[in-house]
Write a protein that holds these residues in place. Structure first.
Motif, PDB file in Angstrom:
ATOM      1  N   GLY A  75       0.672  -1.358  -0.069  1.00  0.00           N
ATOM      2  CA  GLY A  75       0.013  -0.020  -0.105  1.00  0.00           C
ATOM      3  C   GLY A  75       0.808   1.297  -0.033  1.00  0.00           C
ATOM      4  O   GLY A  75       0.714   2.247  -0.974  1.00  0.00           O
ATOM      5  N   ASN A  76       1.903   1.269   0.931  1.00  0.00           N
ATOM      6  CA  ASN A  76       2.625   2.366   0.678  1.00  0.00           C
ATOM      7  C   ASN A  76       3.261   2.811  -0.569  1.00  0.00           C
ATOM      8  O   ASN A  76       3.674   3.674  -0.853  1.00  0.00           O
ATOM      9  CB  ASN A  76       3.935   2.029   1.837  1.00  0.00           C
ATOM     10  N   GLU A  77       3.891   1.478  -1.293  1.00  0.00           N
ATOM     11  CA  GLU A  77       4.381   1.454  -2.531  1.00  0.00           C
ATOM     12  C   GLU A  77       3.563   2.240  -3.390  1.00  0.00           C
ATOM     13  O   GLU A  77       3.887   2.976  -4.386  1.00  0.00           O
ATOM     14  CB  GLU A  77       4.741   0.010  -3.015  1.00  0.00           C
ATOM     15  N   ILE A  78       2.183   1.979  -3.337  1.00  0.00           N
ATOM     16  CA  ILE A  78       1.306   2.505  -4.270  1.00  0.00           C
ATOM     17  C   ILE A  78       1.073   4.023  -4.014  1.00  0.00           C
ATOM     18  O   ILE A  78       1.072   5.038  -4.879  1.00  0.00           O
ATOM     19  CB  ILE A  78      -0.095   1.903  -4.062  1.00  0.00           C
ATOM     20  N   ILE A  79       1.131   4.483  -2.778  1.00  0.00           N
ATOM     21  CA  ILE A  79       1.196   5.786  -2.324  1.00  0.00           C
ATOM     22  C   ILE A  79       2.480   6.465  -2.637  1.00  0.00           C
ATOM     23  O   ILE A  79       2.301   7.737  -3.568  1.00  0.00           O
ATOM     24  CB  ILE A  79       1.328   6.128  -0.792  1.00  0.00           C
ATOM     25  N   TYR A  80       3.607   5.868  -2.978  1.00  0.00           N
ATOM     26  CA  TYR A  80       4.911   6.447  -3.653  1.00  0.00           C
ATOM     27  C   TYR A  80       4.614   6.554  -5.095  1.00  0.00           C
ATOM     28  O   TYR A  80       4.670   7.376  -5.690  1.00  0.00           O
ATOM     29  CB  TYR A  80       6.043   5.454  -3.299  1.00  0.00           C
ATOM     30  N   LEU A  81       3.863   5.372  -5.584  1.00  0.00           N
ATOM     31  CA  LEU A  81       3.485   5.323  -6.928  1.00  0.00           C
ATOM     32  C   LEU A  81       2.887   6.690  -7.476  1.00  0.00           C
ATOM     33  O   LEU A  81       3.187   7.514  -8.502  1.00  0.00           O
ATOM     34  CB  LEU A  81       2.828   4.292  -7.469  1.00  0.00           C
ATOM     35  N   ILE A  82       1.908   6.923  -6.792  1.00  0.00           N
ATOM     36  CA  ILE A  82       1.131   8.294  -7.087  1.00  0.00           C
ATOM     37  C   ILE A  82       2.159   9.500  -7.383  1.00  0.00           C
ATOM     38  O   ILE A  82       1.980  10.303  -8.247  1.00  0.00           O
ATOM     39  CB  ILE A  82       0.051   8.426  -5.954  1.00  0.00           C
ATOM     40  N   LYS A  83       2.795   9.472  -6.227  1.00  0.00           N
ATOM     41  CA  LYS A  83       3.671  10.722  -6.410  1.00  0.00           C
ATOM     42  C   LYS A  83       4.689  10.408  -7.352  1.00  0.00           C
ATOM     43  O   LYS A  83       4.877  11.621  -8.201  1.00  0.00           O
ATOM     44  CB  LYS A  83       4.360  10.887  -4.933  1.00  0.00           C
ATOM     45  N   TYR A  84       5.262   9.394  -7.492  1.00  0.00           N
ATOM     46  CA  TYR A  84       6.387   9.421  -8.789  1.00  0.00           C
ATOM     47  C   TYR A  84       5.677   9.444  -9.944  1.00  0.00           C
ATOM     48  O   TYR A  84       6.422   9.585 -11.086  1.00  0.00           O
ATOM     49  CB  TYR A  84       7.520   8.326  -8.476  1.00  0.00           C
ATOM     50  N   SER A  85       4.410   9.100 -10.022  1.00  0.00           N
ATOM     51  CA  SER A  85       3.967   9.300 -11.303  1.00  0.00           C
ATOM     52  C   SER A  85       4.180  10.737 -12.071  1.00  0.00           C
ATOM     53  O   SER A  85       4.165  10.473 -13.170  1.00  0.00           O
ATOM     54  CB  SER A  85       2.541   8.975 -11.327  1.00  0.00           C
ATOM     55  N   SER A  86       4.390  11.565 -11.189  1.00  0.00           N
ATOM     56  CA  SER A  86       4.663  13.067 -11.619  1.00  0.00           C
ATOM     57  C   SER A  86       5.886  13.353 -12.631  1.00  0.00           C
ATOM     58  O   SER A  86       5.992  14.022 -13.466  1.00  0.00           O
ATOM     59  CB  SER A  86       4.822  14.053 -10.599  1.00  0.00           C
ATOM     60  N   LEU A  87       6.848  11.999 -12.649  1.00  0.00           N
ATOM     61  CA  LEU A  87       7.853  11.905 -13.225  1.00  0.00           C
ATOM     62  C   LEU A  87       7.646  11.797 -14.893  1.00  0.00           C
ATOM     63  O   LEU A  87       8.512  11.990 -15.769  1.00  0.00           O
ATOM     64  CB  LEU A  87       8.942  10.901 -12.727  1.00  0.00           C
ATOM     65  N   ALA A  88       6.519  11.481 -14.998  1.00  0.00           N
ATOM     66  CA  ALA A  88       5.896  11.112 -16.429  1.00  0.00           C
ATOM     67  C   ALA A  88       6.429  12.107 -17.435  1.00  0.00           C
ATOM     68  O   ALA A  88       6.478  12.116 -18.741  1.00  0.00           O
ATOM     69  CB  ALA A  88       4.684  10.612 -16.609  1.00  0.00           C
ATOM     70  N   TYR A  89       6.166  13.668 -16.856  1.00  0.00           N
ATOM     71  CA  TYR A  89       6.172  14.591 -17.447  1.00  0.00           C
ATOM     72  C   TYR A  89       7.818  14.741 -18.278  1.00  0.00           C
ATOM     73  O   TYR A  89       8.013  15.320 -19.164  1.00  0.00           O
ATOM     74  CB  TYR A  89       5.851  15.870 -16.997  1.00  0.00           C
ATOM     75  N   LEU A  90       8.727  13.994 -17.684  1.00  0.00           N
ATOM     76  CA  LEU A  90      10.136  13.788 -18.148  1.00  0.00           C
ATOM     77  C   LEU A  90      10.016  13.389 -19.658  1.00  0.00           C
ATOM     78  O   LEU A  90      10.878  13.736 -20.592  1.00  0.00           O
ATOM     79  CB  LEU A  90      11.004  13.145 -17.480  1.00  0.00           C
ATOM     80  N   VAL A  91       9.004  12.486 -19.994  1.00  0.00           N
ATOM     81  CA  VAL A  91       9.115  11.854 -21.452  1.00  0.00           C
ATOM     82  C   VAL A  91       7.934  12.651 -22.010  1.00  0.00           C
ATOM     83  O   VAL A  91       7.320  11.701 -23.080  1.00  0.00           O
ATOM     84  CB  VAL A  91       9.254  10.329 -21.338  1.00  0.00           C
ATOM     85  N   THR A  92       7.580  13.913 -21.686  1.00  0.00           N
ATOM     86  CA  THR A  92       6.498  14.501 -22.384  1.00  0.00           C
ATOM     87  C   THR A  92       5.291  13.858 -22.254  1.00  0.00           C
ATOM     88  O   THR A  92       4.305  13.824 -23.082  1.00  0.00           O
ATOM     89  CB  THR A  92       6.699  14.725 -23.794  1.00  0.00           C
ATOM     90  N   CYS A  93       4.846  12.835 -21.274  1.00  0.00           N
ATOM     91  CA  CYS A  93       3.643  12.334 -21.039  1.00  0.00           C
ATOM     92  C   CYS A  93       2.792  13.662 -20.454  1.00  0.00           C
ATOM     93  O   CYS A  93       3.238  13.704 -19.253  1.00  0.00           O
ATOM     94  CB  CYS A  93       3.637  11.279 -20.250  1.00  0.00           C
ATOM     95  N   MET A  94       1.705  14.028 -21.013  1.00  0.00           N
ATOM     96  CA  MET A  94       1.059  15.247 -20.212  1.00  0.00           C
ATOM     97  C   MET A  94       0.163  14.873 -19.028  1.00  0.00           C
ATOM     98  O   MET A  94      -1.217  14.760 -19.559  1.00  0.00           O
ATOM     99  CB  MET A  94       0.399  15.942 -21.230  1.00  0.00           C
ATOM    100  N   GLU A  95       0.729  14.474 -18.098  1.00  0.00           N
ATOM    101  CA  GLU A  95      -0.148  14.193 -16.908  1.00  0.00           C
ATOM    102  C   GLU A  95      -0.411  15.398 -15.898  1.00  0.00           C
ATOM    103  O   GLU A  95       0.002  16.555 -16.517  1.00  0.00           O
ATOM    104  CB  GLU A  95       0.313  12.989 -16.201  1.00  0.00           C
ATOM    105  N   LEU A  96      -0.797  15.235 -14.777  1.00  0.00           N
ATOM    106  CA  LEU A  96      -0.923  16.480 -13.949  1.00  0.00           C
ATOM    107  C   LEU A  96       0.115  17.063 -13.773  1.00  0.00           C
ATOM    108  O   LEU A  96       0.076  18.491 -14.010  1.00  0.00           O
ATOM    109  CB  LEU A  96      -1.361  15.807 -12.636  1.00  0.00           C
ATOM    110  N   MET A  97       1.429  16.655 -13.567  1.00  0.00           N
ATOM    111  CA  MET A  97       2.723  17.502 -13.374  1.00  0.00           C
ATOM    112  C   MET A  97       2.882  18.053 -14.845  1.00  0.00           C
ATOM    113  O   MET A  97       3.211  19.711 -14.683  1.00  0.00           O
ATOM    114  CB  MET A  97       3.589  16.711 -13.107  1.00  0.00           C
TER     115      MET A  97
END
Ligand SMILES: Nc1ncnc2c1ncn2[C@@H]1O[C@H](COP(=O)(O)OP(=O)(O)O)[C@@H](O)[C@H]1O
Ligand SMILES: [Mg+2]
Lengths: 222, 256
Positions: free
Chosen positions: A150-172
């Motif tokens: 569960g903790n890992e999934i909480i981290y996943l929510i936050k590190y998903s913000s790295l997706a913008y590095l490959v120009t994936c236009m998510e929240l970040m």
């Protein structure tokens, strides 16, 4: 003063669009990552010598390299091997690969904590090793690993913000574009932060519900 | 009469080394239908190892295992699984599946090994739990049961597979004294009902009353065997009797 018009007309529409992409990354990566993590954990504990070693190497590699670098590798390096991803696919794949490795750590510990006596009892009833792992060991280990995963999934929510590095236009990514278009960094990123906080809060509720739903009397996450 | 002396289980010269030490040395054992063989001996004698070699939870180094006149090819995984469904085992520390209710503990192997559907398996499980006096505990989890109840669930779980023979490894040793009786009563009923069993135990009164044969084991060797009357007769001068007397003295001490 809060500029309501700016929020209503610019920030919310942009961030809502990003939120959908974020969720489209987080939900499948969370679920598939967990399932793959269970499989990887099982291989690392019950697999043959070679699969076990490969599993350990894989996990060490993922744990040892920053996720940002993994993303870059999937998006920019794999095309050199003839494997192409769009930004969304690249981000989703690297999140799954990454969270599977982390989940497998929790699962591995939980698998090892299941008593050998139960394994012997299952074998004595005529179960094969595969049946024993599938029906006796994994259901218990998954419960025991749930808080860690569960903790890992909480981290996943936050590190998903790295997706913008490959120009994936998510929240970040949406937030960054909007902020640099309008130069209103503080207001935009306050909102972005609130969106992540909301996602984490909801995820925490869901995880707590799961833990209670699958709880068994006297069978804690010891 | 031939029927009564038919050997159900035949263990021939089983040996096992562990950690460079000979734990079992050429142990042999013939069990006829309906017999209750009782293994006794000091702790560390090799009783548990012998019982676990019989169903190959510990693979013996050498020796033969026969069930109903068929020799087990013990390295054939499929054959071994089929063999184990016919040889039930009861452990000292119960080994119930912690995540399953009492009835699911009994049903899980019926479903996964015997391929029964969920409904039939649960119905059979409830019947077996009723047989050991636990019909009303079917929906409880192991953590909600007393030691004696756990062991009875374990017995029901073994019985549900319709085993030819049941191996019991000190089934009452982990129990509080006041819970021993309820488990022994179930085993006694099984013995009277003609179940074939091999049981390691320190319950000497039980052994004396119900064993068809007592086997005394020490340092991996079965050194004495015979009927309880023969081995425990006054002045028999057997190791079994000396062991019996010592256990009784210890029992008296701890009681006083
Ligand atoms: N895995 C093992 N490695 C080495 N020695 C073992 C192992 N398992 C059991 N033993 C030894 O084998 C002997 C017999 O053990 P066991 O069969 O448990 O005896 P019992 O059940 O009669 O008390 C003991 O001396 C024990 O220390
Ligand atoms: Mg023992």
């Amino acid at each position: 003063m809060i500029d309501t018009a700016f929020y209503m007309q610019e920030v919310l529409p942009a961030l809502n669009k990003g939120l959908l992409i974020s969720l489209a990354l987080i939900v499948p990566a969370g679920i598939i990552g967990f399932v793959c993590g269970v499989a990887l954990g099982v291989i690392r504990v019950f697999g043959g010598a070679l699969p076990r070693k490969l599993g350990d190497w894989y996990t060490s590699l993922i744990r040892g390299v920053p996720l940002a670098v993994q993303l870059m590798m999937v998006y920019y390096a794999l095309p050199h091997c003839g494997i192409y991803f769009d930004p969304y696919g690249a981000a989703l794949l690297s999140f799954i690969l990454c969270s599977a490795a982390y989940h497998s750590e929790y699962i591995r510990g939980a698998l090892l904590s299941i008593s050998q006596g139960q394994v012997r009892a299952a074998q004595a009833l005529g179960m094969t090793m595969a049946q024993t792992v599938l029906w006796i060991i994994v259901p218990q280990a998954a419960r025991r690993a749930l808080p860690g995963c569960g903790n890992e999934i909480i981290y996943l929510i936050k590190y998903s913000s790295l997706a913008y590095l490959v120009t994936c236009m998510e929240l970040m990514g949406e937030g960054k574009v909007l902020a640099s278009d309008t130069f209103r960094y503080m207001e935009v990123f306050l909102a972005v932060g609130a969106y992540y906080l909301a996602m984490v809060t909801v995820a925490t509720w869901i995880l707590r519900w799961l833990e209670q739903h699958y709880a068994i009397p006297g069978f804690g996450s010891r | 009469m031939m029927q009564n002396t038919e050997n159900v289980l035949r263990i021939h010269e089983i040996s096992k080394n562990l950690g460079g030490k000979a734990i079992l040395k050429s142990c042999s054992l013939d069990v006829a239908r309906g017999e209750l063989k009782v293994l006794i001996g000091p702790s560390g004698a090799g009783k548990s190892t012998l019982l676990q070699c019989i169903n190959c939870l510990i693979q013996p180094d050498s020796g033969e295992i026969w069930l109903n006149g068929q020799q087990l090819r013990r390295h054939d995984k499929k054959e071994l699984c089929a063999f184990r469904t016919q040889v039930g085992m009861i452990f000292q520390d119960f080994n119930l599946f912690d995540h399953l209710t009492a009835e699911a503990n009994v049903a899980v192997a019926l479903r996964k090994v015997k391929g029964m559907n969920r409904h039939d398996a649960l119905q059979r499980a409830r019947e077996e739990l009723g047989r050991v006096g636990l019909a009303r505990r079917a929906a409880l989890y192991p953590a909600q049961l007393s030691g004696g109840q756990k062991q009875r669930v374990a017995i029901a779980r073994a019985l549900a597979m319709d085993p030819t023979v049941i191996l019991l490894d000190e089934p009452t040793s982990a129990l509080d004294p006041e819970l021993v009786g309820e488990v022994l009563a179930v085993i006694r009923d099984l013995a009277r009902g003609g179940m074939t069993m091999v049981m390691a135990t320190h319950q000497m009164d039980f052994a004396r009353a119900l064993a068809t044969e007592i086997l005394f084991m020490e340092q991996g060797v079965i050194i004495e065997r015979g009927t309880p009357d023969a081995l425990l007769a006054a002045g028999a001068g057997t190791r079994t009797q000396a062991f019996f007397t010592r256990l009784q003295d210890m029992g008296d001490e701890s009681a006083s």
